[in-house]
Design a protein around this motif. Structure first.
Motif, short mmCIF file in Angstrom:
data_model
loop_
_atom_site.label_atom_id
_atom_site.label_comp_id
_atom_site.label_asym_id
_atom_site.label_seq_id
_atom_site.Cartn_x
_atom_site.Cartn_y
_atom_site.Cartn_z
N ALA A 139 0.83 -1.21 0.00
CA ALA A 139 0.00 0.00 0.00
C ALA A 139 0.86 1.25 0.00
CB ALA A 139 -0.94 -0.01 1.20
N VAL A 140 1.96 1.24 0.73
CA VAL A 140 2.85 2.40 0.76
C VAL A 140 3.49 2.59 -0.60
CG1 VAL A 140 5.01 3.29 1.73
CG2 VAL A 140 3.25 2.34 3.24
N ASP A 141 4.00 1.53 -1.18
CA ASP A 141 4.67 1.62 -2.47
C ASP A 141 3.70 2.07 -3.56
OD1 ASP A 141 7.22 1.39 -3.67
OD2 ASP A 141 6.72 -0.57 -4.50
N GLN A 142 2.54 1.43 -3.64
CA GLN A 142 1.55 1.80 -4.64
C GLN A 142 1.00 3.20 -4.39
OE1 GLN A 142 -1.17 -1.43 -4.04
NE2 GLN A 142 0.33 -2.93 -4.76
N GLY A 143 0.80 3.54 -3.11
CA GLY A 143 0.29 4.86 -2.77
C GLY A 143 1.25 5.96 -3.18
N LEU A 144 2.53 5.75 -2.93
CA LEU A 144 3.51 6.76 -3.32
C LEU A 144 3.67 6.85 -4.83
CD1 LEU A 144 6.07 6.37 -0.44
CD2 LEU A 144 4.58 8.33 -0.89
N ASP A 145 3.47 5.74 -5.55
CA ASP A 145 3.46 5.82 -7.01
C ASP A 145 2.37 6.79 -7.48
OD1 ASP A 145 5.52 3.98 -7.37
OD2 ASP A 145 4.18 2.29 -7.83
N ALA A 146 1.22 6.74 -6.84
CA ALA A 146 0.11 7.63 -7.22
C ALA A 146 0.31 9.04 -6.69
CB ALA A 146 -1.21 7.05 -6.70
N LEU A 147 0.90 9.17 -5.52
CA LEU A 147 0.99 10.47 -4.85
C LEU A 147 2.14 11.34 -5.32
CD1 LEU A 147 -0.04 12.32 -2.56
CD2 LEU A 147 1.50 11.05 -1.02
N LEU A 148 3.31 10.76 -5.48
CA LEU A 148 4.50 11.58 -5.76
C LEU A 148 4.37 12.49 -6.98
CD1 LEU A 148 7.40 9.20 -4.71
CD2 LEU A 148 6.73 11.36 -3.64
N PRO A 149 3.69 12.09 -8.05
CA PRO A 149 3.55 13.02 -9.18
C PRO A 149 2.72 14.27 -8.86
CG PRO A 149 3.18 10.76 -9.91
CD PRO A 149 3.25 10.73 -8.40
N LEU A 150 1.98 14.24 -7.77
CA LEU A 150 1.11 15.36 -7.40
C LEU A 150 1.73 16.33 -6.40
CD1 LEU A 150 -2.11 13.24 -6.75
CD2 LEU A 150 -1.49 14.46 -8.86
N VAL A 151 2.71 15.88 -5.66
CA VAL A 151 3.20 16.64 -4.50
C VAL A 151 3.76 17.99 -4.89
CG1 VAL A 151 4.82 16.65 -2.57
CG2 VAL A 151 3.57 14.57 -3.13
N ASP A 152 4.62 18.06 -5.88
CA ASP A 152 5.21 19.35 -6.25
C ASP A 152 4.14 20.36 -6.66
OD1 ASP A 152 7.82 18.69 -5.64
OD2 ASP A 152 8.32 18.12 -7.70
N HIS A 153 3.12 19.89 -7.38
CA HIS A 153 2.04 20.79 -7.79
C HIS A 153 1.28 21.32 -6.58
CE1 HIS A 153 -0.93 22.61 -10.39
NE2 HIS A 153 -1.87 22.02 -9.67
N VAL A 154 0.98 20.43 -5.64
CA VAL A 154 0.27 20.87 -4.44
C VAL A 154 1.09 21.91 -3.68
CG1 VAL A 154 -0.59 20.14 -2.17
CG2 VAL A 154 -1.07 18.74 -4.18
N LEU A 155 2.37 21.65 -3.49
CA LEU A 155 3.21 22.59 -2.75
C LEU A 155 3.36 23.91 -3.50
CD1 LEU A 155 5.93 20.21 -1.30
CD2 LEU A 155 3.83 21.04 -0.22
N SER A 156 3.46 23.85 -4.81
CA SER A 156 3.51 25.08 -5.61
C SER A 156 2.23 25.90 -5.42
CB SER A 156 3.70 24.73 -7.09
OG SER A 156 3.60 25.90 -7.89
N GLN A 157 1.10 25.22 -5.41
CA GLN A 157 -0.17 25.91 -5.19
C GLN A 157 -0.22 26.55 -3.81
OE1 GLN A 157 -3.00 26.10 -7.63
NE2 GLN A 157 -0.98 26.00 -8.54
#
Length: 168
Positions: free
Chosen positions: A144-162
């Motif tokens: 779940a951690v590995d699969q979750g981070l696969d889905a999450l990591l592409p979004l993180v920089d955009h969220v922080l930029s926002q």
């Protein structure tokens, strides 16, 4: 291209939520996996282990955000067991929920195991003096951690930029 680790993008904290790991009777495996994935993605990572329950989770999240973490990932305590209270510890700190993230995490997880839909994990923003932090609850299994981070990591920089006032 490998991230430039000499200047981490942001600080991140991984909080493992587990009675047994906190007591030292079971090795934490999901927290180190999440920490390694975040480190590999260019984040400066700290870790913590707390027992199950809403109060320890809330305290650890508040401390991580106060210490300047811009990304906080929890592992564990998102199920339906009697001590699974990670969402209850997270919810009071969130100023804005991001329901699409947990929906995506459950969808990705369900492609591998039916029980992924039982995760009650939350995701959202905690306001702070450091510009706000993205907080995401992941289940405690390695997959779940590995699969979750696969889905999450592409979004993180955009969220922080926002959060920092960036353009859409």
């Amino acid at each position: 291209m490998q991230p430039d680790r000499s200047s981490p993008r942001h600080r991140a904290t991984v909080i493992t939520v587990s009675d047994r790991s906190a007591a030292g009777t079971r090795a934490d495996t999901s927290g180190p996996l999440a920490a390694q994935r975040l480190t590999d993605a260019g984040y400066a990572v700290t870790t913590a282990i707390v027992p199950d329950g809403a109060a320890p989770v809330r305290a650890a999240l508040a401390a991580a955000v106060s210490d300047g973490a811009r990304v906080v990932i929890t592992t564990g305590g998102t199920g339906v067991g009697p001590r699974d209270e990670t969402p209850e510890g997270t919810a009071p700190l969130l100023t804005r929920e991001l329901p699409g993230i947990p929906e995506a995490l459950r969808r990705v997880g369900a492609e591998h195991t039916a029980s992924a839909v039982l995760s009650r994990g939350l995701a959202g923003i905690v306001d702070s003096a450091h510009g706000g932090a993205l907080v995401v609850n992941l289940p405690g299994s390695l997959a779940a951690v590995d699969q979750g981070l696969d889905a999450l990591l592409p979004l993180v920089d955009h969220v922080l930029s926002q959060l920092d006032g960036g353009d859409h």
